[in-house]
Design an enzyme around this catalytic site. Structure first.
Site, PDB file in Angstrom:
ATOM      1  N   GLY A 205       0.820  -1.206   0.000  1.00  0.00           N
ATOM      2  CA  GLY A 205       0.000   0.000   0.000  1.00  0.00           C
ATOM      3  C   GLY A 205       0.845   1.243   0.000  1.00  0.00           C
ATOM      4  N   SER A 206       0.220   2.375  -0.282  1.00  0.00           N
ATOM      5  CA  SER A 206       0.911   3.657  -0.297  1.00  0.00           C
ATOM      6  C   SER A 206       1.371   4.024   1.108  1.00  0.00           C
ATOM      7  CB  SER A 206      -0.017   4.747  -0.844  1.00  0.00           C
ATOM      8  OG  SER A 206      -0.477   4.415  -2.140  1.00  0.00           O
ATOM      9  N   PRO A 207       2.345   4.916   1.229  1.00  0.00           N
ATOM     10  CA  PRO A 207       2.782   5.344   2.569  1.00  0.00           C
ATOM     11  C   PRO A 207       1.632   5.964   3.356  1.00  0.00           C
ATOM     12  CG  PRO A 207       4.362   6.036   0.897  1.00  0.00           C
ATOM     13  CD  PRO A 207       3.174   5.499   0.161  1.00  0.00           C
ATOM     14  N   GLU A 428      -6.259  33.935 -10.245  1.00  0.00           N
ATOM     15  CA  GLU A 428      -7.088  32.924  -9.578  1.00  0.00           C
ATOM     16  C   GLU A 428      -8.534  32.968 -10.065  1.00  0.00           C
ATOM     17  OE1 GLU A 428      -5.436  30.810  -8.102  1.00  0.00           O
ATOM     18  OE2 GLU A 428      -3.606  31.998  -7.926  1.00  0.00           O
ATOM     19  N   HIS A 431      -8.750  30.915 -13.239  1.00  0.00           N
ATOM     20  CA  HIS A 431      -8.895  29.475 -12.962  1.00  0.00           C
ATOM     21  C   HIS A 431     -10.331  29.142 -12.562  1.00  0.00           C
ATOM     22  CE1 HIS A 431      -4.720  28.440 -13.338  1.00  0.00           C
ATOM     23  NE2 HIS A 431      -4.316  29.210 -12.328  1.00  0.00           N
ATOM     24  N   ASP A 505       1.332  25.777 -13.656  1.00  0.00           N
ATOM     25  CA  ASP A 505       0.170  25.386 -14.460  1.00  0.00           C
ATOM     26  C   ASP A 505       0.602  24.796 -15.795  1.00  0.00           C
ATOM     27  OD1 ASP A 505      -1.380  26.505 -12.432  1.00  0.00           O
ATOM     28  OD2 ASP A 505      -1.350  28.479 -13.378  1.00  0.00           O
TER      29      ASP A 505
END
Length: 649
Positions: A205-207, A428, A431, A505
């Site tokens: 599994g992931s950490p 922002e 976005h 980005d």
């Protein structure tokens, strides 16, 4: 766990006894030489000088013994000399000069004292040598000669008991391991039908997903000894040491069978053989070979269950993963929303909560969080409430802690000019507007122009539910959203005033387009083929590498990547030009209020105002005056695929 087996000999008592014996020896030596301290104030003279002093009349009295003569002068000073054997004239000579003569018997030494005096140096040397050898050969590899011993530690109750009740959100993995514990408790239940106990289970599994926590829970539930060791504890620079430690570890386990042996981070020793050169590789491969033999060789290790944990199963040796060694591979995934709620409830038991705290709301807003992330979130909320002087942790602290974990710490002390604030606000807002008008985009959670981490501002989007796949329409939407900030700067401030704030980005969009073309087969021109693949070296350094291809194919790939990114750029241009009034409205709101939630943004764009604290907040729609906008570099934090999308300033 089983604590019935107490050690037969206490090593602390043994060491104390050795030190006591050494101290007693030194005291005996001190007492032996202490008797001679009385003569330390006496001066030694020759026999002839002694006779001269008698003749001169300076001697008042003498004490004669077979081995020495002690004379006392008229000034009460002691003089010591050794008599000459066979000198019969001494007594008449002393009487002629009027010296008082006293006789004294020779001191008798007992046989025991004689033996102790002569053997004590040898006893001391043997005691010191024995003590040093014990320290050198101490178990666990801590002594100078114990580096070949296993460093495995037996977990006991005093280490803090953890049970399966403390493990939440990974029910399937827990059930797999509960069966192993049940097998150890009642083996006849399975063996009467011909079943055999699994020899090993590999936790993958992931950490932060709870692999080590599961192992500790097994230790708390199983009524058998539990040994724990890290994979890095086997490998040393000396060839053969790791293999010796593996042998010693299994010997310890056999003495305590049935038992469980947990190896954490097994990829440190279990990597595929054949990579690398030099002695380091030889040592690691010998250690792995010995581990393979001990797990399933000619000699059966009955009653020893190996449980190992790793987040890199792809680098493990195939011989280690076969049935008979690791019979089960238990995947420990990141929890879904139900799992996150259960994990939060476990950690919230230790925190005094306000009535408004709802674990489900927090769990829904933390997609992709692991168990460790959620534990950190609860801890940050508790610390935040303590700093604010509160007695209970309220929902506001959890929201603020979530923003801190996801977006970074606010940097309100950072001084920004008005032009920089305007640039950030429109970046922002760009976005956010593209995200609102892209149906496949995730909903906006929060937009802010308060600097956080390395970013001047950011728009954070959260998925409405857990997703397990990444669709083409969402990829195109994310590329358009990532280009929204750059396009907004160009529309509002002009071509020459575009800043370097969109570097993250652009990096995100380029990587996404490259993956679509080279790995996911989402290019009509290149077709459903894989042109790049993940590479994992011997030392763990990863990356992608291109498969063998012609220069023409490489040019086509680069052209497709550029076309995809430019498609997202043009889509963002189209949306922002059509909704420029909303761009100004949202940018002015960010300049005035600095931070807006997703609900407030939707309400603002729909009605021209939003409500906060039960009060309507109106926003001016004045277009900015463009001043001396100075581009700033390196102020960006990019989006994260598979997690909350963050577009930096």
């Amino acid at each position: 766990m089983n604590n019935d087996k107490e050690p037969q000999n206490n090593p602390v008592n043994k060491n104390l006894m050795i030190w006591a014996a050494i101290l007693a020896g030194f005291l005996i030596i001190a007492s032996m030489f202490g008797g001679s301290t009385a003569t330390s104030s006496q001066d030694g003279i020759s026999y002839s000088a002694f006779r001269n002093k008698v003749t001169e009349g300076s001697i008042k009295s003498v004490s004669i013994s077979p081995d020495k003569i002690v004379a006392t002068t008229k000034e009460d000073k002691k003089l010591v000399t050794v008599p000459i054997e066979g000198d019969t004239s001494l007594y008449p000579f002393l009487e002629e000069n009027g010296v008082d003569v006293q006789g004294k018997e020779a001191e008798q030494t007992s046989l025991l004292t004689y033996i102790l005096v002569n053997s004590l140096p040898f006893l001391l040397i043997l005691g010191v040598a024995f003590f040093v050898l014990r320290q050198m050969q101490k178990g666990g590899g801590s002594g100078a000669m114990g580096f070949g011993k296993s460093k495995a530690k037996m977990l006991t109750e005093k280490h803090g008991k953890v049970t399966f009740a403390d493990v939440a959100g990974i029910d399937e993995a827990r059930e797999e391991l509960e069966e192993i514990v049940e097998f150890l408790r009642d083996p006849q239940k399975f063996s009467r039908l011909g079943g055999k106990i699994p020899k090993g289970a590999l936790l993958v599994g992931s950490p932060g997903t709870g692999k080590t926590l599961l192992a500790r829970a097994i230790a708390g539930e199983a009524a058998v000894p539990f040994f724990t060791i890290s994979g890095s504890d086997f490998v040393e620079m000396f060839v053969g040491v790791g293999a010796s430690r593996v042998r010693d570890m299994f010997e310890q386990a056999k003495k305590n069978a049935p038992c469980i042996l947990f190896i954490d981070e097994i990829d440190a020793v279990g990597r595929s053989r054949g990579g690398g050169v030099g002695n380091q590789n030889d040592e690691r491969e010998q250690t792995l070979n010995q581990l393979l033999v001990e797990m399933d060789g000619f000699e059966a290790n009955e009653g020893i269950i190996i449980i190992a944990a790793t987040n890199r199963p792809d680098v493990l040796d195939p011989a280690l993963l076969r049935p008979g060694r690791f019979d089960r591979q238990v995947v420990v995934p990141r929890p879904d929303i139900e799992g996150r709620v259960k994990i939060l409830e476990v950690h919230m038991k230790k925190v005094p909560l306000a009535p408004d705290v709802d674990p489900r709301v927090i769990g829904r807003g933390t997609p992709g969080f692991s168990g460790a992330d959620l534990a950190n979130l609860v801890n940050e909320a508790a610390l935040m409430a303590a700093r604010r002087g509160k007695r209970l942790v309220a929902m506001q602290e959890f929201e603020d802690a979530k923003d801190k974990v996801m977006m970074g710490t606010e940097r309100r002390s950072m001084v920004m000019t008005e032009d920089e604030k305007k640039m950030t606000a429109y970046h922002e807002a760009g976005h956010a507007i593209v995200s609102v008008h892209e149906d496949a985009s995730d909903p906006i959670h929060k937009a802010t122009i308060i600097p956080r981490g390395r970013a001047l501002g950011m728009v954070m989007r959260l998925p409405e539910r857990d997703s397990y796949s990444y669709h083409r329409d969402k990829m195109h939407a994310n590329m358009a959203v990532s280009m929204g900030g750059r396009v907004a700067e160009e529309i509002i401030f002009g071509y020459d005033k575009v800043s370097s704030g969109a570097s993250g980005d652009i990096q995100y969009a380029t990587k996404l387009a490259r993956d679509m073309v080279t790995q996911w087969g989402m290019s009509d021109v290149m077709g459903p083929l894989q042109y790049e693949e993940e590479q994992q070296g011997y030392l763990g350094y990863g990356g992608t590498t291109r498969s063998a291809m012609s220069d023409e194919t490489a040019k086509l790939i680069d052209k497709e990547i550029r076309d995809l990114v430019e498609k997202g750029y043009k889509k963002a241009q189209k949306i922002l030009k059509e909704h420029e009034d909303q761009l100004h409205l949202l940018a002015n709101a960010l300049l005035e209020y600095e931070t807006l939630s997703g609900v407030e943004i939707d309400e603002l764009l729909d009605k021209g105002e939003f409500h906060r604290d039960d009060k309507a907040k109106k926003v001016s729609t004045i277009k900015p005056t463009i001043g001396s906008l100075i581009p700033k570099a390196g102020k960006n934090k990019g989006s994260k695929i598979g997690g909350p999308s963050i577009e930096g300033a």
